[in-house]
Design a protein around this motif. Structure first.
Motif, PDB file in Angstrom:
ATOM      1  N   LEU A   3      17.200  35.046  30.516  1.00 24.26           N
ATOM      2  CA  LEU A   3      16.521  34.176  31.480  1.00 24.26           C
ATOM      3  C   LEU A   3      15.049  34.039  31.107  1.00 24.26           C
ATOM      4  CD1 LEU A   3      16.263  32.619  34.139  1.00 24.26           C
ATOM      5  CD2 LEU A   3      16.029  34.794  35.303  1.00 24.26           C
TER       6      LEU A   3
ATOM      7  N   TYR B 108      11.382  32.359  32.036  1.00 22.90           N
ATOM      8  CA  TYR B 108      10.562  31.646  33.014  1.00 22.90           C
ATOM      9  C   TYR B 108       9.335  31.057  32.316  1.00 22.90           C
ATOM     10  CZ  TYR B 108      12.624  32.260  37.602  1.00 22.90           C
ATOM     11  OH  TYR B 108      13.419  32.151  38.706  1.00 22.90           O
TER      12      TYR B 108
ATOM     13  N   LEU C  70      13.366  42.372  24.312  1.00 24.48           N
ATOM     14  CA  LEU C  70      13.392  42.808  25.709  1.00 24.48           C
ATOM     15  C   LEU C  70      14.542  42.141  26.479  1.00 24.48           C
ATOM     16  CD1 LEU C  70       9.590  42.744  26.542  1.00 24.48           C
ATOM     17  CD2 LEU C  70      11.001  44.723  26.026  1.00 24.48           C
ATOM     18  N   TYR C  71      14.791  42.662  27.692  1.00 22.94           N
ATOM     19  CA  TYR C  71      15.927  42.197  28.485  1.00 22.94           C
ATOM     20  C   TYR C  71      15.506  41.975  29.935  1.00 22.94           C
ATOM     21  CZ  TYR C  71      18.239  44.061  24.440  1.00 22.94           C
ATOM     22  OH  TYR C  71      18.605  44.315  23.160  1.00 22.94           O
ATOM     23  N   GLY C  72      16.315  41.184  30.625  1.00 19.91           N
ATOM     24  CA  GLY C  72      16.198  41.064  32.088  1.00 19.91           C
ATOM     25  C   GLY C  72      14.798  40.712  32.541  1.00 19.91           C
ATOM     26  N   ILE C  73      14.303  41.474  33.504  1.00 19.66           N
ATOM     27  CA  ILE C  73      13.016  41.171  34.108  1.00 19.66           C
ATOM     28  C   ILE C  73      11.891  41.262  33.084  1.00 19.66           C
ATOM     29  CG2 ILE C  73      12.776  43.576  34.913  1.00 19.66           C
ATOM     30  CD1 ILE C  73      11.366  40.545  36.745  1.00 19.66           C
ATOM     31  N   TYR C  74      12.025  42.192  32.129  1.00 22.55           N
ATOM     32  CA  TYR C  74      10.971  42.347  31.123  1.00 22.55           C
ATOM     33  C   TYR C  74      10.909  41.122  30.215  1.00 22.55           C
ATOM     34  CZ  TYR C  74      11.090  47.112  32.785  1.00 22.55           C
ATOM     35  OH  TYR C  74      11.047  48.207  33.589  1.00 22.55           O
TER      36      TYR C  74
ATOM     37  N   ALA D 258      11.968  38.097  31.084  1.00 20.00           N
ATOM     38  CA  ALA D 258      11.488  36.980  31.909  1.00 20.00           C
ATOM     39  C   ALA D 258       9.966  37.022  32.040  1.00 20.00           C
ATOM     40  CB  ALA D 258      12.149  37.015  33.286  1.00 20.00           C
ATOM     41  N   LEU D 259       9.430  38.222  32.310  1.00 20.21           N
ATOM     42  CA  LEU D 259       7.985  38.316  32.520  1.00 20.21           C
ATOM     43  C   LEU D 259       7.210  38.119  31.227  1.00 20.21           C
ATOM     44  CD1 LEU D 259       7.795  41.199  35.114  1.00 20.21           C
ATOM     45  CD2 LEU D 259       7.224  38.806  35.477  1.00 20.21           C
ATOM     46  N   LEU D 260       7.775  38.547  30.112  1.00 21.13           N
ATOM     47  CA  LEU D 260       7.066  38.328  28.856  1.00 21.13           C
ATOM     48  C   LEU D 260       7.031  36.833  28.515  1.00 21.13           C
ATOM     49  CD1 LEU D 260       5.482  39.831  26.758  1.00 21.13           C
ATOM     50  CD2 LEU D 260       7.562  40.171  25.432  1.00 21.13           C
TER      51      LEU D 260
ATOM     52  N   ALA E 131       4.307  35.450  30.524  1.00 22.62           N
ATOM     53  CA  ALA E 131       3.000  35.804  29.974  1.00 22.62           C
ATOM     54  C   ALA E 131       2.630  34.862  28.833  1.00 22.62           C
ATOM     55  CB  ALA E 131       3.008  37.253  29.494  1.00 22.62           C
ATOM     56  N   PHE E 132       3.569  34.621  27.928  1.00 26.79           N
ATOM     57  CA  PHE E 132       3.247  33.746  26.799  1.00 26.79           C
ATOM     58  C   PHE E 132       3.038  32.296  27.266  1.00 26.79           C
ATOM     59  CE2 PHE E 132       5.013  37.219  24.144  1.00 26.79           C
ATOM     60  CZ  PHE E 132       3.894  37.395  23.351  1.00 26.79           C
TER      61      PHE E 132
ATOM     62  N   GLN F 161       1.804  31.413  30.076  1.00 24.62           N
ATOM     63  CA  GLN F 161       0.473  31.367  30.686  1.00 24.62           C
ATOM     64  C   GLN F 161      -0.598  31.290  29.605  1.00 24.62           C
ATOM     65  OE1 GLN F 161       1.422  30.542  33.920  1.00 24.62           O
ATOM     66  NE2 GLN F 161      -0.431  31.625  34.462  1.00 24.62           N
TER      67      GLN F 161
END
Lengths: 413, 291, 358
Positions: free
Chosen positions: C74, C76, C128-132, C134-136, C139-140, C142
């Motif tokens: 996933l 974002y 990375l997987y899952g929430i990590y 998605a958040l990475l 970050a990129f 942004q």
């Protein structure tokens, strides 16, 4: 689709009829269907007070026009979109209004960012755009377009109108700017600097902050430690309200002279006593013009009777824009954009202010600029919108960008 | 750039950081206990802020500070029992999507009820002035807010470390099945922790709104930075959230001094570095990297 | 990765249709031809321009699905690639090659920039997987937003790009001005053909190629390895596949398709807005894909169509359109974990099986 399509066909037919009218066959058009106007303005976000007040004014004007028989017998229907003060949303809205609803004119807006974007689309789609609350120079300067008209004062006019007051009241010491980081903010701050720096003022800092910033503590903290003589807040809407109120919490309203280059009734209301003694400009002030001009008084009274609050300066511009479009269509005898544009260019009129006109080479409305000074709430006589006294009224002609300095080149088609 | 401006920025960063801490602690204990990645946490903030706004106008700011978290806690219990419990321990991706959807529903409901305009809290007069701190005029309310958050964080820590419930919670973070086998009521404790974490976000929603003003999107604006905080600190770690919050607050405040435009992106750069170098976060344990 | 209620539950394998290539492509072409006409019927109340926009944005959703559906990750942050495609195309015409009256060049540059960025970012995030994960990606994305916002001299910062004038499409013998309308032809209840512009024809052809490409990809050996990695990454690694390379490739393909979507959008709108790079845009792609159905070829397009229809048509009737969107999204996750298209049962109607083809 059938409905839309038939409207589309009708518009095509009437455009053709309009073209005929221009060629010397007036009164060809049958007075049957409706005229759709697209109101593209913020209903949410930091500039939404201004957008909502414009919407009130448009509704008032459209009601009045429809009661008086519409435009050439055709009733006016509005289609409304919330632009959220985002350029992409504003463009999507305008495109939808033109394609889905058959809008023949787009109007409204509270930001030069959205205005410039919508202006580009309207040029591409050959649809008239009567920009409302956009004050950055670009709308009728570098980014001007044949289909776009802007009556609101621009940053260049505001800065030139304030020139005397700035040097007399604010002086030529150290200036600290907090600027909204988009076209409008840059335009205003650049114009102010170009007026006062030649007189000897120094810019100690210019902090650029994104539209929609809510916490100004970092910038205000820097202002506090820089101890400037003047703090110029080039922010608008709720952003300016937040900034000025937080400046008061940091003690800056007491220690520093504050300038807000553009303000309106909602911003003054939201800042209350913090707006006391602050200088700003505005293209319209209901109290001032209602006392001078009978048409203004009629508008202000009707608006106040209908909504319970007097109109802000953006609302006045919205109201007059609607009537200007009506007048131009009637003079052209057509809704054909080329014919309407020809009837707006160079047109002189008096509406709710003094004499004014549409400049033909950049489509900037040339009307008076008010320089005002805020008064404390206790002196507003119970009306929180009665926020200022007018220091000077400038003839727009004397402060507007001369053609030689303008970057505007209107397209031939 | 004077020393005074650094002190000023440091203080700003501390207060911003403490606000992040209070939101992120809820996020991290919910993850620790329920293994739930909660994208609706920002929505809790927004509900608290709007409930607080209504109550503050009617009854005063003090009551708003009670009503905001209370309503949010009740909403969280409802959400937990009605939908979320079916998603505990499921793939994080499914949880993210579900809670993201719930956040949209909340945001839009608030927009329909309160309109899209930015709204402001007015503070009682005695909170509105400024205090002299380290030779600077500083808004009094921000000082009180910081002290209040420190007190609340201490209370939450005492609850988790000193009460029987806290014991179940701490055990549940390590091994849910074991707690159940030993007779601990893990479901009740889960719901309680969820409500507590949500209520914290609701409380900050009321307490921080006089500074930030609110619109329906406010919650979402806090959501992603809060995740940045917990990821830097270590997802599931209490003190990680505290450390992460302060780091993020200071980082963005000090960046403002040098390059205001970068204040927002700097925290994402920090998060990316942490994720690439030490994905479990500064104070996190290494077992939870795989989803 | 075994949750039965998961939105990423794999749809049942339908390998049996391998022989049905021709019917598939014929039906797809038919669908793309009738879509703007059916969409214009009074019950849908759509309009020609919206159909074009849906297909353009739908390409981005198809792209996200390569990653979310077929690789099970996933993101974002795909607004970054969409936005880079948009700015890449816009800047090609405005600044890089202002004299070039080429239609292909801006698209090539936009897609190339998006692809390069996807490769750089993908290489870093796939571990990375899952929430990590998605958040990475957030970050990129942004960081990309920040660069575009701050690089004012090139990008105009917050003001975006305006006045990107669409060059005509030059095919040697013929030139097409895509903003011209199709010839007038009364189609009875479907309205008139001239309400559709040539743009739609062009975008439909691009979409057809994209669908064919993704279909071939998924059915290739590459697609099967990707599915194996999604189901059990460790085992795939043991068997000897270079898991990391497969995942980076999925990320790059998905980013490139988002770039294509953005480039087309810039040419279609004549402008590029900084908002295209925000997390809101990334979130929209996720919603479109999940609502329509991950791991289906047409799901993302249907999802895009449904949500953009709510936004552009239903918004005229109710302010609650975005609330409806949220409710649909949650309902799909809870009740139709395979999305709308993924949940259509095979054999229920003739084209259902086709729609859920993998």
């Amino acid at each position: 689709m059938n409905k839309q399509l038939s409207r589309g066909r009708f518009l095509a037919a009437s455009a053709a009829a309009g073209a005929l009218a221009v060629n010397g066959f007036p009164q060809v058009m049958a007075a049957t269907k409706e005229i759709v106007v697209g109101l593209d303005l913020p209903q949410s976000g930091p500039y939404s007070d201004q957008g909502q007040d414009q919407l009130r004014a448009y509704n008032l004007a459209i009601d009045e026009i429809n009661k008086g028989g519409g435009i050439m017998g055709m009733p006016v229907r509005a289609t409304v979109g919330d632009d959220q003060t985002k350029a992409d949303v504003a463009v999507d809205n305008a495109r939808r209004m033109i394609e889905r609803d058959g809008a023949v004119m787009i109007t409204g807006g509270s930001s030069t960012g959205t205005a410039v974007a919508v202006s580009g689309l309207c040029q591409q789609m050959k649809t008239i755009f009567m920009a409302t609350l956009t004050h950055g120079d670009e709308t009728t300067d570098g980014a001007c377009h044949k289909h776009t008209f802007r009556r609101y004062n621009n940053a260049h006019m505001s800065a030139r109108a304030m020139a005397t007051t700035l040097t007399k009241k604010y002086g030529t010491g150290n200036w600290f700017y907090i600027t909204a980081d988009y076209t409008w903010g840059h335009s205003v701050t650049d114009n102010i600097i170009s007026v006062i720096e030649p007189k000897g003022a120094k810019t100690v800092n210019n902090v650029l902050l994104k539209l929609g910033t809510t916490d100004f503590s970092q910038a205000l903290g820097q202002a506090q430690s820089a101890k400037p003589d003047v703090l110029c807040i080039t922010e608008f809407g709720k952003d300016m309200v937040n900034c000025l109120n937080q400046a008061a919490q940091f003690g800056l309203t007491k220690s520093t002279k504050i300038l807000v280059p553009l303000a309106d009734e909602y911003m003054a209301k939201g800042t209350g006593d913090n707006f006391d003694n602050v200088v700003c400009t505005a293209p319209f002030y209901y109290k001032y013009y209602a006392a001078k001009n009978a048409a203004a008084k009629k508008f202000v009274d009707a608006f106040t009777a209908k909504y319970g609050t007097p109109p802000s300066n953006g609302a006045e511009c919205a109201y007059t824009n609607m009537y200007q479009y009506k007048g131009a269509v009637e003079r052209a005898g057509s809704i054909n954009p080329d014919a309407v544009i020809a009837k707006l260019e160079g047109y002189h009129f008096t509406a709710t202010k003094g004499p004014e006109y549409w400049r033909d080479w950049d489509h900037q409305g040339i009307s008076s600029v008010l320089v005002m000074e805020g008064v404390p709430v206790a002196e507003r006589g119970g009306d929180t919108f009665a926020f200022a006294k007018v220091l000077e009224e400038h003839n727009g002609e004397t402060v507007a960008i001369p053609q030689a300095d303008s970057k505007c080149k209107i397209e031939s088609a | 750039m004077t020393a005074a401006s650094f002190v000023q920025a440091g203080l700003n960063g501390l207060i911003l950081g403490l606000i992040y801490v209070a939101i992120a602690i809820g996020l991290t204990i919910i993850f620790g206990m329920l293994r739930l990645v909660n994208f609706a946490h920002g929505a809790f903030y927004a509900i608290g802020a709007y409930v607080g706004l209504v109550v503050a106008q009617q009854y005063g700011f003090g009551y708003a500070l009670l009503a905001g978290p209370l309503v949010v806690a009740l909403f969280a219990v409802f959400l937990d029992r009605a939908v979320l419990r079916f998603f505990y321990g499921k793939e994080p991706t499914a949880q993210i999507l579900l809670t993201f959807g719930i956040a949209i529903i909340v945001e839009e409901t608030l927009r329909l009820r309160f309109g899209g305009t930015t709204q402001q809290y007015s503070l009682p007069q005695w909170l509105n002035g400024s205090l002299a701190v380290a030779g600077l005029q500083y808004p009094a309310y921000r000082i009180f807010l910081a002290l209040g958050i420190v007190a609340v964080v201490a209370l939450v820590w005492l609850f988790i470390s000193r009460t029987n419930y806290g014991l179940i919670v701490r055990a549940g973070v390590r091994d849910r099945t074991m707690v159940q086998l030993l007779g601990g009521n893990i479901h009740q404790a889960s719901t309680l922790i969820f409500a507590l974490g949500a209520a914290l976000a609701g409380l900050v929603g009321v307490a921080a709104s006089p500074i930030y003003s609110i619109d329906p999107q406010t919650g979402f604006n806090f959501l992603i930075p809060s995740f940045v905080v917990v990821v830097i600190g270590g997802l599931g770690s209490f003190w990680g959230a505290v450390a992460g919050g302060i780091i993020v607050g200071e980082l963005s405040a000090l960046t403002t001094l040098i390059y205001p435009g970068a204040a927002e992106v700097i925290i994402y750069v920090a998060m990316a570095i942490v994720l690439l170098v030490r994905p479990q976060g500064l104070l996190g344990e290494s077992e939870i990297i795989r989803g | 990765m075994s949750a039965s209620t998961s939105a990423l539950q794999p749809a049942a394998q339908t390998k049996s249709t391998r022989s049905g290539d021709l019917p598939f492509y014929l039906w797809t072409a038919f669908g793309l031809i009738v879509f703007p006409l059916v969409f214009g019927l009074p019950i849908f109340n759509g309009y020609g321009g919206l159909a074009t926009q849906i297909l353009i944005v739908g390409i981005a959703a198809v792209g996200l699905n390569v990653l979310l559906g077929y690789a099970g990750q996933l993101s974002y942050g795909h607004a970054a690639f969409y936005g880079l495609g948009m700015y890449g195309a816009g800047l090609t015409l405005l600044k890089f090659f202002p004299g070039a009256h080429s239609f292909a060049l801006p698209i090539i540059v936009g897609v190339a920039i998006a692809t390069l960025a996807a490769f750089a970012i993908g290489s870093l995030v796939v571990r990375l997987y899952g929430i990590y994960f998605a958040l990475l990606t957030v970050a990129f994305a942004q960081m990309v937003y920040f660069i575009v916002f701050q690089w004012r001299d090139l990008t105009n910062g917050d003001d975006g790009l305006q006045g990107i004038s669409t060059p005509s499409l030059n095919l040697g013998v013929v030139r097409f001005d895509l903003s011209a309308a199709l010839p007038a032809l009364n189609l009875g209840p479907f309205g008139d053909l001239s309400s559709i512009k040539e743009w739609y024809v062009f975008v439909a052809i691009v979409m057809f190629i994209v669908i064919a490409f993704v279909r071939t990809l998924v059915r290739s050996q590459y697609g099967e390895v990707l599915a194996a990695i999604r189901e059990n990454e460790e085992r795939s690694g043991f068997i000897g596949f270079d898991v990391r390379r497969y995942k980076i490739a999925a990320f790059v393909i998905s980013g490139a398709l988002c770039g294509l979507s953005g480039a087309l959008r810039a040419l279609y709108d004549g402008s590029a807005a900084i908002e295209a790079l925000t997390i809101d845009t990334s979130g929209n792609f996720v919603i479109y894909t999940v609502v329509g159905g991950v791991q289906t070829l047409f799901g993302p397009i249907v999802g895009t169509g449904l949500i953009m229809w709510l936004q552009n048509v239903i918004s005229a009737k109710t302010d609650a359109w975005r609330l409806i969107e949220g409710i649909i999204f949650v309902a799909v996750i809870v009740f139709l974990p395979n999305g709308i298209i993924g949940s259509l049962r095979k054999r229920k109607f003739s084209f259902a099986g086709l729609l859920r083809a993998k």
